[in-house]
Design a protein around this motif. Structure first.
Motif, short mmCIF file in Angstrom:
data_model
loop_
_atom_site.label_atom_id
_atom_site.label_comp_id
_atom_site.label_asym_id
_atom_site.label_seq_id
_atom_site.Cartn_x
_atom_site.Cartn_y
_atom_site.Cartn_z
N GLU A 194 0.04 2.55 1.41
CA GLU A 194 0.11 3.80 0.64
C GLU A 194 1.21 4.71 1.18
OE1 GLU A 194 -2.70 7.43 -1.03
OE2 GLU A 194 -3.55 5.92 0.31
N ASP A 217 4.60 3.19 0.21
CA ASP A 217 4.78 3.27 -1.23
C ASP A 217 5.20 4.69 -1.63
OD1 ASP A 217 4.55 2.31 -3.96
OD2 ASP A 217 2.77 3.55 -4.10
N ASN A 218 4.53 5.68 -1.04
CA ASN A 218 4.88 7.08 -1.33
C ASN A 218 6.30 7.40 -0.87
OD1 ASN A 218 2.43 7.67 -2.48
ND2 ASN A 218 1.52 8.42 -0.59
N GLU A 262 -4.10 -0.97 4.17
CA GLU A 262 -4.11 -0.06 3.02
C GLU A 262 -3.41 1.27 3.34
OE1 GLU A 262 -8.23 0.23 2.16
OE2 GLU A 262 -8.30 -1.64 0.99
N THR A 304 3.89 12.06 -5.69
CA THR A 304 3.67 10.63 -5.76
C THR A 304 3.34 10.25 -7.19
OG1 THR A 304 1.32 10.88 -5.38
CG2 THR A 304 2.72 10.71 -3.43
N VAL A 326 -3.43 11.39 4.08
CA VAL A 326 -3.52 9.97 4.41
C VAL A 326 -3.28 9.75 5.90
CG1 VAL A 326 -2.42 7.72 4.07
CG2 VAL A 326 -2.89 9.18 2.11
#
Length: 568
Positions: A111, A114-115, A107, A375, A387
Motif C-alpha cells: 500500500e 502503491d501510494n 500488505e 491516493t 498506514v
C-alpha cells in the motif's frame, strides 16, 4: 492311618481352593479399560472382560493384562497420531504468528509503495504535462525494477538506481539541447559523465543510500518472516521414529493394559520420553535463536522516529528537485559534455518558441492542505501517515512475538508435558513405565547427543534427522542475510564465495510461495542494466503497483529509517 489320609486330602483340597481363589483375585475386571478403549473409537470385539496372561505383549509389561496383541498394535498407532497432534498444537501459535505477520507486512509495504507511485504520476502529470507523459516510462521502469527487487528478482539495486539517473540525464540533456541531434552512441557517452558532473547535485547519492538501506531491510525482514514460517511448518511435521512410538505407547497406553486407564505418567518420565522423541528438534534451537536475534535487529530498522511528519520525504519531490538542479546547471553540464564527447551536429530545428525554461517552470513548492496529492481512494497523505503508524505498531507487536519464540524448540518437550496436561503432579500416584509409583531415573538434557543415556527412548545419536539439518542450514543462510541487511549490505550481489550468497529469491510473494531456494546452491548471474532492451519494452509497460514497489514507498514516501541526515 485312615485318619491321616483324610487329613492329607483335606489339606490338598484347601490348597487347591486357595490357589483357585487366588487366581480368580488376580484376574481382575477390564470394564474400565473397555470403556476407555471404546471412547477412543475402537471396537470392543475381542477385548477381554477380565485380565488375561500377557506373554504376547511386545511393548507393555507381560503380566496379567487387559490388552490383546491387536489392541496393543492399535494403541501403538494411536500414540503416534496423538504425539504428532501434540507437536502441531504446541507450535500452532508460533507458526501462526509468522504466517499472519508476513501477510500483514506485505500488505503494508504494498500500500505504501502503491501510494508513492500514484503520487509521483499524479504530480508529474499536473506539473510537466505532455513532457512527462512522453518520458514516463523512465519512472515506470524505476518502480517496476523496485517491485522486481522486492519480489525476489535478480536485481542489483544500486546499479538499477544508477541506471535510472543515467537515463534521466540522457532525456534531460536532449530536452535542454533540443537544437542538436544526438545519436545513441553520443547519449551513451553523456551517461558516462553522470558521476563526474553530478548534474542532479547530491540528490542521487542521498536517495540511493535511503532507498538501498530501506529496501534491503524491508525485503530481508519480510523474507525472514517467510523463512521462519516455512521452517516452523516443516519441523512441526515431526518424523516419529519406531523407538519413539514404542516409548510413547509405553507411557500413554500401557496403563490401559495394566487395568489403570486413568493413570497418567510421572512428570520426569514424560520429560525423558519427549526429549528423546524431539531430540533433533532441540538441536534446531541454537540456530533458531540466532535467527530470532537477527530478525529483531532488522526490525529495529523498520521503526522510524516518532514524529513521522518531520521525516516524510516523498520520492516525487526528490526527483523533481533533482530535475530543477539539472536545469539550473544545464549550461555548465552541456559545456563539459560537449568538451568530453564532442560537438554534436545541429538538428536543423531551432528551439521551441516556448523556450526551454518554460518546460520546467513548474518547480515544486510546499503543498497547502488543499493541494496535497491524493491516493486512488481519494484520501490525502494523512492516509500514508496512518498506514505507517499502523506499521510501527505492528513492528512493536512482531518484536514481542519474536522474543517469545526464543528457545521454542528446546522447550517444546517440557511444554508438551506441562501444557498438554499429560502428567500426574503427584509423584507417588503416577505411571512410571511399569506400575503406579515414583519415577527414579534422572531427566536427560535436551539435544541429540544427550540422548545416549536416555532410559526411555533408544536414540541413534550418529544419525541426525536430514530434514532438521536442512532447516538448520536454511536458518543459517537467512541469519547471514539479516545481519548483512542490518548493516545495509545486500549479499545477493557480493562475492559468490560468501556464505549465503547462493540465494537469489525474495520473499514478497503470495502465500503460495515457498522457500525452497534456501536449500539450493546455485545462483543466477546478476542481470546487468540494458537500456536498449528497456527502451524496446517501455512502450508496452504500464505503471506497476506490485509488492516490490511497496518498498519504494517505505524507502521514499515514509520515514527513511536508514538515513539519519535531513535533506538540506
Amino acid at each position: 492311618m485312615y485318619a491321616m489320609w483324610r487329613l492329607q486330602v483335606a489339606l490338598c483340597t484347601l490348597s487347591v481352593l486357595s490357589l483357585s481363589s487366588g487366581g480368580e483375585s488376580k484376574a481382575r475386571s477390564c470394564s474400565e479399560v473397555r470403556q476407555a478403549y471404546n471412547a477412543k473409537g475402537f471396537s470392543l470385539v475381542n477385548v477381554p472382560h477380565q485380565e488375561i496372561s500377557g506373554e504376547h505383549l511386545r511393548v507393555c509389561p507381560q503380566g496379567y493384562t487387559c490388552c490383546t496383541s491387536e489392541m496393543e498394535d492399535k494403541l501403538n498407532q494411536q500414540s503416534k497420531l496423538e504425539f504428532e497432534k501434540l507437536v502441531e498444537e504446541s507450535s500452532h501459535k508460533m507458526r501462526t504468528t509468522f504466517v499472519s505477520r508476513h501477510k500483514k507486512f506485505d500488505e503494508f509495504f504494498l500500500e505504501l509503495l502503491d501510494n508513492s507511485e500514484k503520487s509521483l504520476n499524479s504530480m508529474f502529470t499536473r506539473t510537466y504535462g505532455k513532457l512527462y507523459m512522453q518520458n514516463s516510462e523512465v519512472f515506470q521502469d524505476l518502480f517496476t525494477e523496485l517491485k522486481r527487487y522486492y519480489t525476489g528478482g535478480n536485481v542489483n539495486l544500486e546499479e538499477m538506481l544508477n541506471d535510472f539517473w543515467s537515463r534521466l540525464l540522457e532525456r534531460m540533456f536532449q530536452l535542454l539541447n533540443s537544437q542538436y541531434h544526438f545519436t545513441d552512441d553520443y547519449l551513451e557517452c553523456v551517461s558516462k559523465y553522470t558521476d563526474q558532473l553530478k548534474p542532479f547535485g547530491d540528490i542521487p547519492r542521498k536517495l540511493k543510500a535511503q532507498v538501498t538501506r530501506a529496501f534491503i531491510a524491508a525485503r530481508t525482514f519480510v523474507q525472514g518472516l517467510m523463512v521462519g514460517r516455512e521452517v516452523a511448518n516443516r519441523v512441526a511435521k515431526v518424523n516419529v521414529a519406531p523407538a519413539c512410538v514404542k516409548a510413547l505407547t509405553r507411557m500413554l497406553y500401557c496403563p490401559y493394559c495394566r487395568g489403570m486407564p486413568g493413570l497418567k505418567p510421572c512428570p520426569n518420565y514424560c520429560h525423558n520420553v519427549m526429549r528423546g522423541c524431539l531430540a533433533n528438534q532441540a538441536d534446531l534451537d541454537s540456530e533458531w535463536n540466532l535467527f530470532i536475534d537477527a530478525m529483531l535487529l532488522v526490525a529495529d530498522r523498520l521503526q522510524g522516529p516518532s514524529n513521522i511528519e518531520a521525516v516524510i520525504q516523498p520520492i516525487d519531490i526528490k526527483i523533481s528537485d533533482a530535475i530543477m538542479t539539472m536545469q539550473d546547471n544545464s549550461m555548465q553540464v552541456s559545456a563539459k559534455v560537449f568538451q568530453g564527447c564532442g560537438q554534436p551536429k545541429p538538428s536543423g530545428i531551432g528551439r521551441s518558441a516556448r523556450g526551454i525554461s518554460d518546460v520546467f517552470s513548474g518547480r515544486f513548492r510546499p503543498y497547502t492542505p488543499e493541494e496535497r496529492p491524493t491516493t486512488a481512494a481519494g484520501t490525502s497523505l494523512d492516509r500514508l501517515r496512518a498506514v505507517w503508524r499502523t506499521m510501527q505498531h505492528s513492528v512493536i507487536d512482531i518484536k514481542e512475538k519474536l522474543k517469545e519464540s526464543r528457545r521454542f524448540w528446546s522447550n517444546l518437550p517440557d511444554d508438551i508435558c506441562a501444557k498438554g496436561k499429560l502428567t500426574e503432579p503427584d509423584e507417588e500416584q503416577c505411571w512410571n513405565s511399569h506400575t503406579k509409583g515414583r519415577y527414579f531415573p534422572e531427566v536427560v538434557k535436551e539435544g541429540l547427543t544427550n540422548q545416549v543415556n536416555n532410559p526411555e527412548v533408544e536414540v541413534d545419536i550418529t544419525r541426525p534427522d536430514t530434514l532438521i539439518r536442512q532447516q538448520i542450514m536454511a536458518l543459517r543462510v537467512m541469519t547471514n542475510k539479516l545481519k548483512n541487511a542490518y548493516n545495509g549490505n545486500d549479499i545477493y550481489f557480493q562475492d559468490s564465495s560468501d556464505e549465503g550468497s547462493s540465494s537469489g529469491s525474495g520473499s514478497g510473494c503470495s502465500d503460495g510461495c515457498t522457500t525452497e531456494f534456501i536449500f539450493v546452491g546455485t545462483e543466477a548471474p546478476v542481470i546487468g542494466a540494458d537500456r536498449s532492451d528497456e527502451r524496446a519494452a517501455a512502450a508496452g509497460k504500464s505503471v506497476s503497483c506490485g509488492p516490490s514497489v511497496l518498498l519504494l514507498t517505505v524507502a521514499l514516501t515514509l520515514p527513511l529509517w536508514a538515513m539519519q541526515t535531513q535533506w538540506r
